[in-house]
Design a protein around this motif. Structure first.
Motif, PDB file in Angstrom:
ATOM      1  N   ALA A  38       0.830  -1.208   0.000  1.00 17.15           N
ATOM      2  CA  ALA A  38       0.000   0.000   0.000  1.00 17.15           C
ATOM      3  C   ALA A  38       0.863   1.256   0.000  1.00 17.15           C
ATOM      4  CB  ALA A  38      -0.936  -0.007   1.202  1.00 17.15           C
ATOM      5  N   LEU A  39       1.964   1.219   0.737  1.00 13.26           N
ATOM      6  CA  LEU A  39       2.870   2.371   0.777  1.00 13.26           C
ATOM      7  C   LEU A  39       3.446   2.665  -0.601  1.00 13.26           C
ATOM      8  CD1 LEU A  39       5.182   2.544   3.888  1.00 13.26           C
ATOM      9  CD2 LEU A  39       4.845   4.357   2.254  1.00 13.26           C
ATOM     10  N   VAL A  40       3.867   1.622  -1.289  1.00 17.46           N
ATOM     11  CA  VAL A  40       4.423   1.803  -2.643  1.00 17.46           C
ATOM     12  C   VAL A  40       3.360   2.384  -3.563  1.00 17.46           C
ATOM     13  CG1 VAL A  40       5.353   0.606  -4.667  1.00 17.46           C
ATOM     14  CG2 VAL A  40       6.172   0.003  -2.390  1.00 17.46           C
ATOM     15  N   LEU A  52      10.000  -4.119  -7.939  1.00 25.33           N
ATOM     16  CA  LEU A  52      11.223  -4.251  -7.146  1.00 25.33           C
ATOM     17  C   LEU A  52      10.919  -4.737  -5.737  1.00 25.33           C
ATOM     18  CD1 LEU A  52      13.162  -1.055  -8.249  1.00 25.33           C
ATOM     19  CD2 LEU A  52      13.817  -3.431  -8.711  1.00 25.33           C
ATOM     20  N   TYR A  53       9.863  -4.201  -5.133  1.00 25.59           N
ATOM     21  CA  TYR A  53       9.475  -4.631  -3.784  1.00 25.59           C
ATOM     22  C   TYR A  53       9.193  -6.135  -3.751  1.00 25.59           C
ATOM     23  CZ  TYR A  53       6.659  -5.250   0.405  1.00 25.59           C
ATOM     24  OH  TYR A  53       6.160  -5.709   1.589  1.00 25.59           O
ATOM     25  N   THR A  54       8.373  -6.605  -4.672  1.00 28.61           N
ATOM     26  CA  THR A  54       8.014  -8.025  -4.668  1.00 28.61           C
ATOM     27  C   THR A  54       9.212  -8.909  -5.046  1.00 28.61           C
ATOM     28  OG1 THR A  54       7.124  -7.855  -6.912  1.00 28.61           O
ATOM     29  CG2 THR A  54       5.569  -7.616  -5.100  1.00 28.61           C
ATOM     30  N   TRP A  55      10.019  -8.442  -5.982  1.00 26.28           N
ATOM     31  CA  TRP A  55      11.196  -9.202  -6.393  1.00 26.28           C
ATOM     32  C   TRP A  55      12.184  -9.322  -5.240  1.00 26.28           C
ATOM     33  CZ3 TRP A  55      16.334  -7.391  -7.216  1.00 26.28           C
ATOM     34  CH2 TRP A  55      17.193  -8.318  -7.810  1.00 26.28           C
ATOM     35  N   LEU A  56      12.419  -8.216  -4.518  1.00 27.19           N
ATOM     36  CA  LEU A  56      13.343  -8.258  -3.390  1.00 27.19           C
ATOM     37  C   LEU A  56      12.845  -9.204  -2.303  1.00 27.19           C
ATOM     38  CD1 LEU A  56      14.356  -4.505  -3.155  1.00 27.19           C
ATOM     39  CD2 LEU A  56      15.862  -6.428  -3.739  1.00 27.19           C
ATOM     40  N   ALA A  57      11.551  -9.154  -2.015  1.00 31.48           N
ATOM     41  CA  ALA A  57      10.993 -10.063  -1.012  1.00 31.48           C
ATOM     42  C   ALA A  57      11.267 -11.513  -1.409  1.00 31.48           C
ATOM     43  CB  ALA A  57       9.500  -9.823  -0.843  1.00 31.48           C
ATOM     44  N   ALA A 102       8.876   1.179   2.114  1.00 28.13           N
ATOM     45  CA  ALA A 102       7.954   0.059   2.254  1.00 28.13           C
ATOM     46  C   ALA A 102       8.623  -1.168   2.862  1.00 28.13           C
ATOM     47  CB  ALA A 102       7.364  -0.298   0.896  1.00 28.13           C
ATOM     48  N   TYR A 103       9.915  -1.306   2.665  1.00 30.12           N
ATOM     49  CA  TYR A 103      10.654  -2.495   3.098  1.00 30.12           C
ATOM     50  C   TYR A 103      11.994  -2.023   3.666  1.00 30.12           C
ATOM     51  CZ  TYR A 103      12.432  -7.362   2.461  1.00 30.12           C
ATOM     52  OH  TYR A 103      12.940  -8.629   2.624  1.00 30.12           O
ATOM     53  N   LEU A 122      12.892 -10.985   5.900  1.00 28.06           N
ATOM     54  CA  LEU A 122      11.766 -10.931   4.975  1.00 28.06           C
ATOM     55  C   LEU A 122      10.791  -9.844   5.407  1.00 28.06           C
ATOM     56  CD1 LEU A 122      11.136 -14.758   4.583  1.00 28.06           C
ATOM     57  CD2 LEU A 122      12.402 -13.232   3.060  1.00 28.06           C
ATOM     58  N   PRO A 123       9.975  -9.336   4.481  1.00 27.23           N
ATOM     59  CA  PRO A 123       9.005  -8.312   4.863  1.00 27.23           C
ATOM     60  C   PRO A 123       7.943  -8.841   5.832  1.00 27.23           C
ATOM     61  CG  PRO A 123       8.713  -8.912   2.558  1.00 27.23           C
ATOM     62  CD  PRO A 123       9.932  -9.617   3.051  1.00 27.23           C
TER      63      PRO A 123
END
Length: 132
Positions: A38-40, A52-57, A102-103, A122-123
């Motif tokens: 939600a922040l992103v 990028l957020y999902t890939w990094l997670a 976000a992370y 992990l997030p």
């Protein structure tokens, strides 16, 4: 104007996946923090920041040592709409502050050679399952 019907759309509204593919997805899934997502989205940083957020997670789920992912490989995975790798790199660097908001635990930084990933939490913390 009338609402479009299913026959008016270009693509079907459903997909069918094989049980093997479904099991593969379930076995390699990584939970994401919906607050981070939600922040992103609220930051209106665009789809690259979300990617990028999902890939990094996903990457931090299995990373055990410092790894540099070259810009060219990242651009092939995420940056097909960018004409040059340097344009893609500039957009990744621009998106990283939002991803860090976000992370914040993500230990990632840009370098001349690519994104440097260091082992990170992990997030969403892993659940410990105890046998009853």
């Amino acid at each position: 104007m009338d609402k479009p019907t299913q026959s008016d759309t270009l693509w079907p509204n459903t997909i069918t996946i094989s049980p093997a593919f479904r099991d593969s997805i379930k076995a390699s899934s990584v939970p994401l923090d919906t607050r981070g997502l939600a922040l992103v989205q609220q930051a209106k940083a665009g789809p690259l920041a979300l990617d990028l957020y999902t890939w990094l997670a996903h990457r931090f789920y299995s990373i055990r040592r410092t790894t540099t992912v070259p810009w060219i490989l990242l651009s092939e995975q995420f940056g097909s709409q960018y004409g040059r790798v340097r344009n893609f790199k500039a957009n990744v660097i621009k998106a990283l502050p939002v991803v860090h908001l976000a992370y914040p635990e993500a230990n990632v930084s840009p370098s001349a050679g690519g994104l440097v990933l260091k082992p990170s939490p992990l997030p969403v913390a892993r659940k410990i399952v105890l046998d009853a």
